[in-house]
Write an enzyme that holds these catalytic residues in place. Structure first.
Site, PDB file in Angstrom:
ATOM      1  N   LYS A  97       0.825  -1.226   0.000  1.00 16.39           N
ATOM      2  CA  LYS A  97       0.000   0.000   0.000  1.00 16.39           C
ATOM      3  C   LYS A  97       0.849   1.262   0.000  1.00 16.39           C
ATOM      4  O   LYS A  97       0.597   2.179  -0.773  1.00 16.39           O
ATOM      5  CB  LYS A  97      -0.835   0.071   1.288  1.00 16.39           C
TER       6      LYS A  97
ATOM      7  N   ARG B 258      -9.410   1.658   9.211  1.00 17.16           N
ATOM      8  CA  ARG B 258      -9.010   0.288   9.526  1.00 17.16           C
ATOM      9  C   ARG B 258     -10.095  -0.447  10.298  1.00 17.16           C
ATOM     10  O   ARG B 258      -9.920  -1.614  10.613  1.00 17.16           O
ATOM     11  CB  ARG B 258      -7.770   0.328  10.390  1.00 17.16           C
TER      12      ARG B 258
ATOM     13  N   ARG C 224      12.103  -6.902   6.116  1.00 17.67           N
ATOM     14  CA  ARG C 224      12.239  -5.457   5.874  1.00 17.67           C
ATOM     15  C   ARG C 224      13.171  -4.810   6.901  1.00 17.67           C
ATOM     16  O   ARG C 224      13.118  -5.126   8.086  1.00 17.67           O
ATOM     17  CB  ARG C 224      10.847  -4.823   5.942  1.00 17.67           C
TER      18      ARG C 224
ATOM     19  N   ARG D 261      11.879  -2.547  12.265  1.00 19.84           N
ATOM     20  CA  ARG D 261      10.810  -1.921  13.051  1.00 19.84           C
ATOM     21  C   ARG D 261      10.248  -2.962  14.008  1.00 19.84           C
ATOM     22  O   ARG D 261      10.074  -4.119  13.628  1.00 19.84           O
ATOM     23  CB  ARG D 261       9.689  -1.458  12.110  1.00 19.84           C
TER      24      ARG D 261
ATOM     25  N   ARG E 226      -0.578  -8.576  13.418  1.00 23.14           N
ATOM     26  CA  ARG E 226      -1.160  -7.499  12.603  1.00 23.14           C
ATOM     27  C   ARG E 226      -2.071  -8.078  11.518  1.00 23.14           C
ATOM     28  O   ARG E 226      -3.096  -7.487  11.176  1.00 23.14           O
ATOM     29  CB  ARG E 226      -0.045  -6.649  11.966  1.00 23.14           C
TER      30      ARG E 226
HETATM   31  P1  AMP Z   1       0.890   0.991   9.298  1.00 17.61           P
HETATM   32  O1  AMP Z   1       2.220   1.593   9.018  1.00 17.61           O
HETATM   33  O2  AMP Z   1      -0.229   1.616   8.509  1.00 17.61           O
HETATM   34  O3  AMP Z   1       0.877  -0.515   9.180  1.00 17.61           O
HETATM   35  O4  AMP Z   1       0.530   1.333  10.824  1.00 17.61           O
HETATM   36  C1  AMP Z   1       1.375   0.943  11.876  1.00 17.61           C
HETATM   37  C2  AMP Z   1       0.593   0.828  13.170  1.00 17.61           C
HETATM   38  O5  AMP Z   1       0.001   2.100  13.491  1.00 17.61           O
HETATM   39  C3  AMP Z   1      -0.576  -0.139  13.157  1.00 17.61           C
HETATM   40  O6  AMP Z   1      -0.181  -1.477  13.418  1.00 17.61           O
HETATM   41  C4  AMP Z   1      -1.462   0.432  14.266  1.00 17.61           C
HETATM   42  O7  AMP Z   1      -0.950   0.124  15.549  1.00 17.61           O
HETATM   43  C5  AMP Z   1      -1.299   1.923  14.058  1.00 17.61           C
HETATM   44  N1  AMP Z   1      -2.288   2.469  13.104  1.00 17.61           N
HETATM   45  C6  AMP Z   1      -2.032   3.030  11.886  1.00 17.61           C
HETATM   46  N2  AMP Z   1      -3.169   3.426  11.288  1.00 17.61           N
HETATM   47  C7  AMP Z   1      -4.170   3.105  12.151  1.00 17.61           C
HETATM   48  C8  AMP Z   1      -5.590   3.236  12.109  1.00 17.61           C
HETATM   49  N3  AMP Z   1      -6.219   3.769  11.043  1.00 17.61           N
HETATM   50  N4  AMP Z   1      -6.299   2.802  13.180  1.00 17.61           N
HETATM   51  C9  AMP Z   1      -5.702   2.268  14.255  1.00 17.61           C
HETATM   52  N5  AMP Z   1      -4.378   2.079  14.357  1.00 17.61           N
HETATM   53  C10 AMP Z   1      -3.608   2.505  13.314  1.00 17.61           C
END
Ligand code: AMP
Length: 217
Positions: free
Chosen positions: A13, A88, A123, A156, A167
């Protein structure tokens, strides 16, 4: 143009989002990036969400909705935006509608779980610049060092295999229902919805997304 990219963590994404935003001149809004920036800056928000993110859980809906509301009101979003990693949950999608924000496109990038685990657990990132490498697919020139600065690369916390699996579980349970939600909105003529496979070269996936945006797919 206002759009949402849906897809599991590791579906590509973020990479696709950057290319789309460059091509169409719209703002790239990644809640994950915004939350990570807050953690790095050590703000009160960052301190509240760090443990949740490290565990691969979702930050509360009200927190991300407030971030989005503020971000979308900024001038660079007037020409349009792409939401990457938001919404989400159903509550977030409904919250977005309650803010009166209509979407033109929702595109889902579909990638099998095992491919996601391979992609994310390999990664590595350079914390200073955000440059991203992969042990198998895009290794640095020197083992675990950034190509430009020679500084060490890190994994990370949320890319560790057990966290990636968590996740994915969270995605299937809380985010996948949005696919049906937006399909229904598409049937009502409120948005255009499309699904495509995220397995394959970045360029090929990008070309497919552009076809959809051009109304040719
Ligand atoms: P991402 O980089 O988009 O995978 O986001 C990393 C982490 O940030 C996720 O595993 C969540 O803990 C938090 N996060 C990001 N976007 C959201 C969202 N829209 N709602 C809730 N938690 C989020």
């Amino acid at each position: 143009m206002r759009m949402v990219l849906l897809g599991a963590p590791g579906s590509g994404k973020g990479t696709q989002a950057k290319l789309i935003c460059e091509r169409y001149g719209i703002a790239h809004i990644s809640t994950g990036d915004m939350l990570r920036a807050a953690v790095q800056a050590g703000t009160e928000l960052g301190r509240r969400v760090k443990a949740i993110m490290d565990a691969g859980e979702l930050v509360p809906d009200a927190v991300v909705l407030a971030l989005i509301e503020e971000r979308i009101a900024q001038p660079d979003c007037a020409k349009g935006f792409l939401l990457d990693g938001f919404p989400r949950t159903l509550a977030q999608a409904e919250g977005l509608e309650a803010l009166g924000i209509d979407l033109d496109y929702v595109i889902e990038i579909d990638v099998p779980d095992e491919e996601v685990v391979k992609r994310l657990s390999g990664r590595r990132v350079h914390p200073g610049s955000g440059r991203v490498y992969h042990l198998l697919y895009h290794p640095p020139k020197e083992d675990c060092k950034d190509d430009i600065t020679g500084e060490p690369l890190i994994q990370r916390d949320d890319d560790r295999e057990e966290t990636v699996r968590k996740r994915l579980e969270v995605y299937r349970q809380q985010t996948a229902p949005l696919i049906d939600f937006y399909r229904r909105r598409a049937q009502q003529g409120k948005v255009r919805f499309a699904t495509l496979s995220g397995v394959g070269r970045v360029e090929a996936v990008q070309a497919e997304i552009r076809q959809i945006l051009a109304g040719k797919a």
